[in-house]
Scaffold this active site. Structure first.
Site, mmCIF file in Angstrom:
data_model
loop_
_atom_site.group_PDB
_atom_site.id
_atom_site.type_symbol
_atom_site.label_atom_id
_atom_site.label_comp_id
_atom_site.label_asym_id
_atom_site.label_seq_id
_atom_site.Cartn_x
_atom_site.Cartn_y
_atom_site.Cartn_z
ATOM 1 N N SER A 291 0.853 -1.186 0.000
ATOM 2 C CA SER A 291 0.000 0.000 0.000
ATOM 3 C C SER A 291 0.893 1.241 0.000
ATOM 4 C CB SER A 291 -0.895 -0.004 1.239
ATOM 5 O OG SER A 291 -0.076 0.105 2.387
ATOM 6 N N ASP B 76 -1.211 -1.531 -3.963
ATOM 7 C CA ASP B 76 -2.558 -1.664 -3.407
ATOM 8 C C ASP B 76 -3.103 -0.255 -3.131
ATOM 9 O OD1 ASP B 76 -4.700 -3.076 -2.299
ATOM 10 O OD2 ASP B 76 -3.768 -3.227 -0.308
ATOM 11 N N HIS B 77 -4.295 0.033 -3.608
ATOM 12 C CA HIS B 77 -4.957 1.318 -3.342
ATOM 13 C C HIS B 77 -4.149 2.556 -3.743
ATOM 14 C CE1 HIS B 77 -8.368 -0.482 -1.355
ATOM 15 N NE2 HIS B 77 -7.560 -1.201 -0.627
ATOM 16 N N SER C 82 -4.850 -8.196 7.160
ATOM 17 C CA SER C 82 -5.068 -8.235 8.619
ATOM 18 C C SER C 82 -4.708 -9.583 9.223
ATOM 19 C CB SER C 82 -6.525 -7.902 8.951
ATOM 20 O OG SER C 82 -6.842 -6.609 8.502
HETATM 21 P P1 13P Z 1 -7.981 -7.233 5.171
HETATM 22 O O1 13P Z 1 -7.929 -6.071 6.112
HETATM 23 O O2 13P Z 1 -9.291 -7.964 5.288
HETATM 24 O O3 13P Z 1 -6.836 -8.146 5.316
HETATM 25 O O4 13P Z 1 -7.955 -6.667 3.689
HETATM 26 C C1 13P Z 1 -6.758 -6.285 3.086
HETATM 27 C C2 13P Z 1 -6.966 -5.614 1.783
HETATM 28 O O5 13P Z 1 -8.013 -5.646 1.194
HETATM 29 C C3 13P Z 1 -5.829 -4.914 1.189
HETATM 30 O O6 13P Z 1 -6.206 -4.157 0.101
#
Ligand code: 13P
Length: 332
Positions: free
Chosen positions: A56, A94-95, A280
């Protein structure tokens, strides 16, 4: 400019096509640290699974973009050293929240990027996604887009409520933006507290929260409208209750942490969902092992003493996800 090809990485195109056709999903594990990276690669090699290592914006700030690029290159070489002749490893942003960030990642060895315009007005989301796609495709990098909003908190991304993806928008969005895969919102959520107790019921035997089911009707409607198109699920940690219990038993405080039941993720993996994001669960596995270690051995202070069991616990979790939930084992 460093192309991901020089680092031995691959983009997601072929990987996703095979996953959709084969009815399994590719694991997308977030990483910030050496131990997470080692555990991801060990798990992928041992199970013969392709894998997406994702970063991220927050992780990039934490670990440093240059270091991460060399870590990804190191991951490829490490996989080979562990006996995998042709590792299939993607380095994914990511994002991504701007064209500039996506471009910077593409210029620095990423083989896949996400532009997350899900909080923008629809036309603006299409416009910037398309801009990212044009630059990315010129460098043979694949692009994930997002339509619909997930609830939860993840690094810089936060939303209190979720808005399910509208199936009637997906054809127009994917055609006009040119994205290679689409993250959708069907009730998953970021973080270890995916649902409030008010949104759940309680198991009368264990007292644990039981979350509301995912909106499979929306997923199926999207699949019908976009046959064979790669779909992505974010927020897909299952928040294993044994790890939460270990954390709480050793001085932690995670009351009512709740995730997505694995049987629902297993079902989703068999559909057009070909990438499942898990962050997570890795955080929980690491924290549980470290808390337990410190509780049992308060005199330890060498990081290797507590990071080694943390790495082992994450590896066990990654292998479990690959083999028992996503089904991406033996697919190299
Ligand atoms: P979790 O918080 O459910 O692990 O999701 C992670 C995620 O979607 C990263 O983009």
């Amino acid at each position: 400019m460093t192309s991901y090809k020089e680092l031995g990485l691959v983009n997601t195109r072929e990987m996703f096509a095979k996953a959709v056709a084969g009815g399994y999903a590719i694991p997308a594990f977030n990483f910030n640290t050496l131990e997470q990276m080692q555990a991801i690669i060990q798990a992928a090699v041992e199970t013969k699974s392709p894998v997406i290592m994702q970063v991220s914006k927050g992780a990039r700030n934490y670990a440093n973009g240059t270091i991460l690029r060399y870590m990804a290159q190191g991951a490829v070489e490490y996989a080979k050293e562990l006996g995998c002749e042709k590792p299939q490893i993607v380095l994914h942003l990511d994002h991504g929240d701007s064209f500039e960030l996506c471009k910077d990642c593409i210029d620095n060895g990423f083989s896949s990027v996400m532009f997350d315009g899900s909080s923008l007005p629809y036309e603006e989301n299409i416009r910037i996604t398309k801009q990212v796609v044009e630059y990315a495709h010129a460098h043979d990098v694949t692009v994930e887009a997002e339509l619909g909003v997930l609830a939860g908190v993840e690094d810089e991304v936060a939303s209190e409520v979720s808005h399910y993806t509208k199936p009637e928008e997906v054809v127009d969005f994917s055609t006009r933006s040119g994205c290679d895969s689409l993250a959708i919102s069907i009730g998953t959520s970021h973080g270890a507290y995916k649902f409030t107790p008010a949104q759940c019921t309680r198991d009368p035997k264990t007292g644990k929260l039981v979350p509301p089911p995912l909106a499979f009707d929306i997923l199926h409607e999207i699949e019908k409208r976009l046959p064979g198109f790669p779909i992505v699920l974010h927020g897909s940690s299952s928040v294993p209750q044994d790890e939460v219990d270990t954390i709480n038993a050793h001085g932690g405080k995670l009351p009512d942490a709740v995730g997505i039941p694995e049987e629902q993720l297993r079902e989703a993996s068999k559909s057009a969902v070909c990438k499942i994001n898990i962050d997570s669960d890795s955080r929980l596995a690491m924290t549980a092992a470290i808390r337990k270690h410190f509780d049992e051995k308060p005199g330890d202070f060498d990081p290797r003493q507590y990071l080694k069991p943390a790495r082992e616990n994450m590896k066990k979790m990654y292998i479990h996800k690959i083999v028992e939930v996503l089904g991406s084992n033996d697919k190299l």
